[in-house]
Design an enzyme around this catalytic site. Structure first.
Site, PDB file in Angstrom:
ATOM      1  N   GLU A  90      60.244  34.811  47.377  1.00 39.69           N
ATOM      2  CA  GLU A  90      60.303  36.120  48.258  1.00 39.69           C
ATOM      3  C   GLU A  90      58.853  36.400  49.045  1.00 39.69           C
ATOM      4  O   GLU A  90      57.978  35.830  48.576  1.00 39.69           O
ATOM      5  CB  GLU A  90      60.084  37.217  46.953  1.00 39.69           C
ATOM      6  CG  GLU A  90      61.309  37.351  46.211  1.00 39.69           C
ATOM      7  CD  GLU A  90      61.329  38.344  44.131  1.00 39.69           C
ATOM      8  OE1 GLU A  90      62.073  38.027  43.933  1.00 39.69           O
ATOM      9  OE2 GLU A  90      60.095  39.270  44.496  1.00 39.69           O
TER      10      GLU A  90
ATOM     11  N   CYS B 235      14.562  45.796  36.074  1.00 35.04           N
ATOM     12  CA  CYS B 235      13.139  45.383  35.001  1.00 35.04           C
ATOM     13  C   CYS B 235      12.328  44.564  34.906  1.00 35.04           C
ATOM     14  O   CYS B 235      11.020  44.519  33.959  1.00 35.04           O
ATOM     15  CB  CYS B 235      13.881  45.648  33.720  1.00 35.04           C
ATOM     16  SG  CYS B 235      14.807  44.542  32.965  1.00 35.04           S
TER      17      CYS B 235
END
Length: 672
Positions: free
Chosen positions: A112, A410
């Site tokens: 398809e 950090c």
């Protein structure tokens, strides 16, 4: 006289549907708007007087209903899973080999076109469309029935036929390119932002709140898969079912093909690689499905996709642009992902400014230098990624990109576990993106689904110091007056949020476990752990080896769960959540057995049965104390075999000397 009226209604219906197609799809106006409206009014009056002659696909039925204030969330009866993707012939041949290993060599495939649109599920009862639901997260989606009823090719009522009393049919809603270009030009002329591509336009349209506005936009739909109770008794194969669906009045893509060999499949793929450019709508690949329904059942599913289908994606569009800089994103698990910031470039209908680089290995493989000219593709036509460097355009003396050794957020030294490509920041309690990310994950729709609390709210509350740990969410009620004094937070919105937090305490254990954000633990794994161990305390007490023995868990996931649940900070957090009232154990349903003749025995069902569906047979076994398992092992007591059973299961059962019985044997065991 009545025959003449019916003939006129049929003629007007056909004419107006043809005019609509010409106008919306081909961007052609064969008649004036005035003449069109006259014909439409004539048809409306005739249908009103003679409703028995009205066609279900009449253009008068596609005008929209009442405004939808909020879309209702609806659970899919059959999950709307995504397909696995492949981009080359070898991977497709490997898919075929996996299929044949399970079901044997007598395999047909249905090929398809893979439409670039919005997946939709339609439910019909007694031939009437009663519900339309989007894919959503695959488990549940948004109910958009009123909007979908405006799509001209989707019938509201079917003519009499041999369809089931209740069935579900799935397909793709899309927009033709000519219509997209025409409507986008209208938006541009009106000074309104245009859409990037037809898919976005179609998706945005289906989510409009006013169906009358949806009706003004030309959407189309192809249907391609049927679900119904006892479907296998109606049809033997997917191909047979879609031919029937077409006869019921649904639009099926005319280019769907039944292939008897992989050579046929590759010919189909090759043809449409070129021919797709002549279509009036966009496709990005081919879907290949095993045709036989019994073989589909034998192959089954993974957690995310069917094993009996796969999509072949055509080569993505590639463009060249300049790499301006690389930034690094820290996720909630601490994973540090490099992102290429690019000089804006148009790619597959959208402007691309950023692209994925995945990890340090990818940067090294590409040998990226500052200011390089790079090639960018859309992986699977969705996520842009850098795939190469144009070395001829590299400036002399530019420095190679060096992956950072510390967290960009950090400053903590990054870690990289053996065997993994990703660097991680271990500072989960002090790194803002990890803290905020975990909180946002916790409240998400598929996790705790806390209504009235969104990502921006989490960000704000984190900045104000109100949230740091996920358990802090359940302490917010202690700050109720303070919250109501915040800018942009009204009393009603705070009340709604606190009510949503309270309601989340009723979420089942597997949702809570998923919401904790344990690395490698997704929705499916959380459910398997919860169902196997029943309580969080039993998971904590289990060894990593015991966790790894659970189906689909494995060593890497088990280690991650074990380490998480043996961290004192995490145990403290779980304790706070318990005190808040969250569920950390499975709520066992009291099961009233019809008998105990199968108690303590394990069963695996394979094949097709004349008198039972596999689900019915499984329910029968469990109602008499038997336990269903998903794979053949030495612990299996019985293999229940029907017609078309996969040869690999048969061979493995015979090798392990597992008794092979029939559905009739089950009945005899229950009623000796």
């Amino acid at each position: 006289m009545l025959a003449g009226i019916q003939e006129r209604i049929d003629q007007l219906t056909q004419e107006l549907n043809d005019y609509n197609y010409q106008y919306y799809v081909l961007a052609n106006s064969p008649i004036s708007d005035y003449d069109f409206d006259l014909k439409l009014k004539e048809l409306e009056s005739l249908e009103l007087e003679y409703p028995q002659f009205r066609d279900p696909n009449s253009p008068t039925q596609k005008v929209g209903g009442d405004i939808t204030q909020k879309f209702r969330t609806v659970a899919h009866r059959w999950p709307m899973l995504s397909l696995g993707n492949t981009y080359n012939e070898q991977e497709l041949r490997e898919f075929d080999e996996r299929v044949r290993k399970v079901v044997g060599d007598q395999v047909q495939y249905v090929c398809e076109l893979k439409f670039d649109g919005l997946s939709i599920s339609l439910t019909y009862e007694d031939g009437t469309l009663v519900q339309a639901v989007t894919r959503g997260d695959g488990v549940q989606g948004d109910e958009v029935t009123n909007n979908v009823k405006t799509v001209r090719r989707i019938p509201h009522h079917l003519k009499k036929g041999n369809y089931p009393a209740t069935f579900e049919i799935r397909g793709e809603i899309f927009m033709h390119r000519a219509a997209f270009e025409r409507l986008n030009k209208q938006r541009q002329d009106a000074g309104v932002q245009s859409y990037a591509n037809p898919r976005n336009f179609a998706s945005g349209t289906i989510k409009l709140q006013d169906p009358k506005e949806v009706a003004k936009r030309p959407l189309d739909c192809f249907l391609y898969f049927l679900y119904a109770d006892n479907r296998n008794r109606l049809f033997a194969s997917h191909w047979e079912s879609i031919q029937a669906v077409k006869s019921w009045g649904f639009q099926i893509c005319e280019h769907t093909s039944l292939c008897h060999s992989m050579d046929n499949v590759f010919s189909f793929i090759s043809h449409w690689d070129t021919a797709r450019h002549q279509l009036s709508y966009d496709i990005d690949g081919i879907v290949i499905k095993v045709n036989d329904y019994a073989q589909q059942e034998e192959l089954g599913f993974t957690a995310k996709s069917p094993r009996w289908a796969i999509s072949y994606k055509y080569k993505a569009e590639r463009v060249e642009t300049e790499l301006e800089r690389i930034t690094y994103q820290v996720g909630r698990t601490g994973a540090v992902t490099p992102v290429a910031n690019l000089k804006p470039v148009l790619l597959a209908g959208t402007t691309v400014k950023r692209a994925s680089l995945h990890n340090a290995n990818e940067i090294a493989r590409l040998d990226l230098h500052e200011g390089d000219t790079v090639y960018v593709e859309k992986g699977g036509e969705i996520i842009p990624k850098v795939i190469g460097v144009n070395g001829e355009k590299r400036a002399i003396g530019t420095a190679p990109i060096v992956y950072p050794s510390v967290c960009p957020e950090c400053g903590t030294e990054l870690l990289r576990q053996e065997g993994e490509a990703v660097h991680y920041c271990p500072n989960e309690d002090g790194c803002k993106p990890q803290i905020v990310g975990k909180l946002q994950h916790f409240i998400g729709r598929k996790m705790m689904d806390i209504q009235g609390m969104g990502d921006e709210t989490i960000e704000t509350f984190y900045k104000l110091g109100l949230l740091h740990k996920i358990a802090d969410i359940y302490s917010l009620k202690e700050h109720q007056e303070e919250l109501k004094g915040l800018a942009r937070f009204g009393a009603k919105s705070i009340d709604n949020m606190l009510a949503g937090i309270e309601q989340s305490k009723s979420k089942p254990f597997e949702k809570v476990l998923f919401a904790l954000g344990i690395r490698h633990v997704g929705e499916t794994i959380a459910k398997k752990l919860a169902q196997h161990f029943k309580t969080i305390d039993q998971i904590i007490a289990a060894s990593a080896e015991e966790m790894a023995a659970v189906q689909d868990i494995g060593g890497r996931i088990a280690d991650s769960v074990y380490n998480y649940l043996h961290d004192p900070q995490h145990l403290l957090e779980i304790g706070r959540l318990k005190e808040a009232g969250l569920r950390f154990e499975i709520e066992e349903q009291e099961v009233v057995l019809a008998g105990d003749s199968l108690m303590g025995k394990t069963f695996l069902i394979s094949g097709v049965f004349a008198d039972f569906s596999r689900d019915e047979l499984a329910q029968l076994i469990e109602s008499h104390g038997g336990k269903m398992v998903s794979s053949i092992s030495a612990k299996l007591n019985y293999l229940v075999a029907g017609d078309k059973m996969g040869p690999s299961k048969l061979a493995k059962a015979e090798k392990l000397q597992i008794p092979i019985i029939s559905d009739q044997d089950i009945l005899n065991m229950i009623n000796p």
